[in-house]
Every structure is written in structure tokens, then in C-alpha cells.
Design an enzyme around this catalytic site. Sequence first.
Site, mmCIF file in Angstrom:
data_model
loop_
_atom_site.group_PDB
_atom_site.id
_atom_site.type_symbol
_atom_site.label_atom_id
_atom_site.label_comp_id
_atom_site.label_asym_id
_atom_site.label_seq_id
_atom_site.Cartn_x
_atom_site.Cartn_y
_atom_site.Cartn_z
ATOM 1 N N ASP A 16 0.858 -1.178 0.000
ATOM 2 C CA ASP A 16 0.000 0.000 0.000
ATOM 3 C C ASP A 16 0.897 1.233 0.000
ATOM 4 O OD1 ASP A 16 -1.814 2.122 0.773
ATOM 5 O OD2 ASP A 16 -3.122 0.622 1.666
ATOM 6 N N HIS A 25 -10.569 -6.115 -2.250
ATOM 7 C CA HIS A 25 -9.192 -6.217 -1.780
ATOM 8 C C HIS A 25 -9.140 -6.527 -0.294
ATOM 9 C CE1 HIS A 25 -10.280 -1.961 -1.293
ATOM 10 N NE2 HIS A 25 -9.338 -1.861 -0.364
ATOM 11 N N HIS A 50 -6.575 -6.159 3.108
ATOM 12 C CA HIS A 50 -5.420 -5.509 3.716
ATOM 13 C C HIS A 50 -4.732 -6.523 4.629
ATOM 14 C CE1 HIS A 50 -6.683 -1.281 2.822
ATOM 15 N NE2 HIS A 50 -7.892 -1.813 2.876
#
Length: 130
Positions: free
Chosen positions: A29, A93, A95
Site C-alpha cells: 500500500d 481487496h 489488507h
Amino acid sequence: MASIFSKIVNGEIPCHKIAENDEFLAFLDVFPIAKGHTLVIPKKEIDYIFDLDDALYTRLFLFAKSIVPGLQKTVPCLRIGISVIGLEVPHAHIHLIPLNSMADADFSKKIKQSSEELALLALDIRENLI
């Protein structure tokens, strides 16, 4: 209109790649909340994670799980946390977040890392996946 993640998959936007196969991509990220904060996405653009068919959903989580050992070897932490929020980018998505405390999971606080730092970190994680 393609999501930013689809543009990454298509090579239109660079990323700090951790791992990839025909279906999935894991990359750092660029606005991390912790060192090593990794995003895991299906290459097929589907907005909502619960719209993935069961087989793709399962494979996505198994792919994410395969990243964890390399991440743990590279970034000392108590655990790798997992979060699925789904509001930031209209592309499913996951994390993966190295955690030492609950405060490390605060998405309102970002850490600063240069592109060079992210590139070196991605390299270290990739090397630790082997």
C-alpha cells in the site's frame, strides 16, 4: 471506468509488487498504516468482496495467506492482521497489516515511506517468500 487497482494490474500504474499469479496480485500500500501494509486483490475487477464467487473468494484468501510468512519474516510483529473494508477503491481487496497493538490497525493514521523504502521492503518480502 477501470479502478486504480485494475490500472495497476494492467501495468498502467506502477506498484511495489510482492507476489502475483494468473488470478491475484499482492503489493505494498502506498499509503500504509504500518510498515509492510500489503494489499491483495483479484485481477478481475469486482467491486464488492462478497460478490466474488465462492471458489474465487476462497482462492483469494488462500493467496493472501501465502504472503503472510514472508511478511512476518520481514517485518517483526506480533501478528499479521487482516481487514476488508471495501469503501476506498471499488475493487475487492484485502489488507494485510503487521500489528503489535490494536492502535496499529487505525486507518486514520498513515505512515510515510518513500518510494525507495517501499521498493526495498517489497524486495525483502519477496525474498522471504521463498
